[in-house]
Scaffold this motif. Structure first.
Motif, PDB file in Angstrom:
ATOM      1  N   GLU A 100       2.306   1.696  -3.468  1.00 36.76           N
ATOM      2  CA  GLU A 100       1.290   2.252  -4.368  1.00 36.76           C
ATOM      3  C   GLU A 100       1.151   3.753  -4.156  1.00 36.76           C
ATOM      4  O   GLU A 100       1.114   4.530  -5.109  1.00 36.76           O
ATOM      5  CB  GLU A 100      -0.064   1.572  -4.131  1.00 36.76           C
ATOM      6  N   TYR A 101       1.077   4.164  -2.900  1.00 37.40           N
ATOM      7  CA  TYR A 101       0.936   5.584  -2.593  1.00 37.40           C
ATOM      8  C   TYR A 101       2.136   6.367  -3.111  1.00 37.40           C
ATOM      9  O   TYR A 101       1.983   7.404  -3.785  1.00 37.40           O
ATOM     10  CB  TYR A 101       0.771   5.809  -1.084  1.00 37.40           C
ATOM     11  N   LEU A 102       3.346   5.893  -2.788  1.00 40.11           N
ATOM     12  CA  LEU A 102       4.549   6.602  -3.216  1.00 40.11           C
ATOM     13  C   LEU A 102       4.619   6.702  -4.740  1.00 40.11           C
ATOM     14  O   LEU A 102       4.956   7.754  -5.284  1.00 40.11           O
ATOM     15  CB  LEU A 102       5.805   5.911  -2.671  1.00 40.11           C
ATOM     16  N   SER A 103       4.293   5.614  -5.420  1.00 40.81           N
ATOM     17  CA  SER A 103       4.349   5.610  -6.882  1.00 40.81           C
ATOM     18  C   SER A 103       3.367   6.598  -7.489  1.00 40.81           C
ATOM     19  O   SER A 103       3.675   7.270  -8.474  1.00 40.81           O
ATOM     20  CB  SER A 103       4.074   4.206  -7.417  1.00 40.81           C
ATOM     21  N   ASN A 104       2.202   6.705  -6.887  1.00 42.77           N
ATOM     22  CA  ASN A 104       1.144   7.554  -7.433  1.00 42.77           C
ATOM     23  C   ASN A 104       1.197   9.013  -6.997  1.00 42.77           C
ATOM     24  O   ASN A 104       0.647   9.873  -7.683  1.00 42.77           O
ATOM     25  CB  ASN A 104      -0.222   6.976  -7.070  1.00 42.77           C
ATOM     26  N   HIS A 105       1.855   9.298  -5.848  1.00 43.42           N
ATOM     27  CA  HIS A 105       1.726  10.639  -5.278  1.00 43.42           C
ATOM     28  C   HIS A 105       3.034  11.332  -4.909  1.00 43.42           C
ATOM     29  O   HIS A 105       2.995  12.519  -4.539  1.00 43.42           O
ATOM     30  CB  HIS A 105       0.856  10.591  -4.019  1.00 43.42           C
ATOM     31  N   VAL A 106       4.162  10.640  -4.976  1.00 41.64           N
ATOM     32  CA  VAL A 106       5.417  11.245  -4.527  1.00 41.64           C
ATOM     33  C   VAL A 106       6.449  11.183  -5.653  1.00 41.64           C
ATOM     34  O   VAL A 106       6.694  10.118  -6.217  1.00 41.64           O
ATOM     35  CB  VAL A 106       5.950  10.522  -3.262  1.00 41.64           C
ATOM     36  N   LYS A 113      10.594   3.286  -8.480  1.00 41.40           N
ATOM     37  CA  LYS A 113       9.317   3.705  -9.075  1.00 41.40           C
ATOM     38  C   LYS A 113       9.141   3.110 -10.469  1.00 41.40           C
ATOM     39  O   LYS A 113       8.067   2.616 -10.805  1.00 41.40           O
ATOM     40  CB  LYS A 113       9.198   5.221  -9.140  1.00 41.40           C
ATOM     41  N   GLN A 122       0.829  -1.207   0.000  1.00 42.43           N
ATOM     42  CA  GLN A 122       0.000   0.000   0.000  1.00 42.43           C
ATOM     43  C   GLN A 122       0.866   1.259   0.000  1.00 42.43           C
ATOM     44  O   GLN A 122       0.552   2.239  -0.693  1.00 42.43           O
ATOM     45  CB  GLN A 122      -0.939  -0.006   1.198  1.00 42.43           C
ATOM     46  N   ILE A 123       1.953   1.234   0.765  1.00 40.89           N
ATOM     47  CA  ILE A 123       2.868   2.381   0.793  1.00 40.89           C
ATOM     48  C   ILE A 123       3.514   2.547  -0.583  1.00 40.89           C
ATOM     49  O   ILE A 123       3.631   3.671  -1.092  1.00 40.89           O
ATOM     50  CB  ILE A 123       3.923   2.214   1.899  1.00 40.89           C
TER      51      ILE A 123
END
Length: 84
Positions: free
Chosen positions: A40-46, A57, A37-38
């Protein structure tokens, strides 16, 4: 400075969180699901801050869901098994 600015800081931060989770009795599968989940978040938002994060990434984005789960598990293994 954010832990995402320096890859060594990120690995140390992640290793500390994994150690805390294991000490609290969290099962490895649960840790891997959270790592996914982390990721996914990092890939999509950071935006990656260094070349190591950029490579992660790009690998993440190129992988299937199954491969991303494997990468999340591998990152946990990596920080658990690395020399301090």
């Amino acid at each position: 400075m954010s832990v995402l600015e320096n890859f060594q800081d990120w690995k140390t931060f992640l290793a500390q969180r994994v150690t805390q989770a294991a000490s609290a009795g969290m099962e490895k599968q649960t840790m891997e699901n959270i790592a996914y989940q982390i990721g996914e978040y990092l890939s999509n938002h950071v935006d990656p801050k260094n070349e190591q994060e950029r490579l992660l990434k790009e690998l993440w984005d190129a992988g299937t869901e199954e491969q991303r789960h494997a990468m999340a598990g591998a990152m946990i293994n990596y920080v658990q098994n690395r020399k301090q």
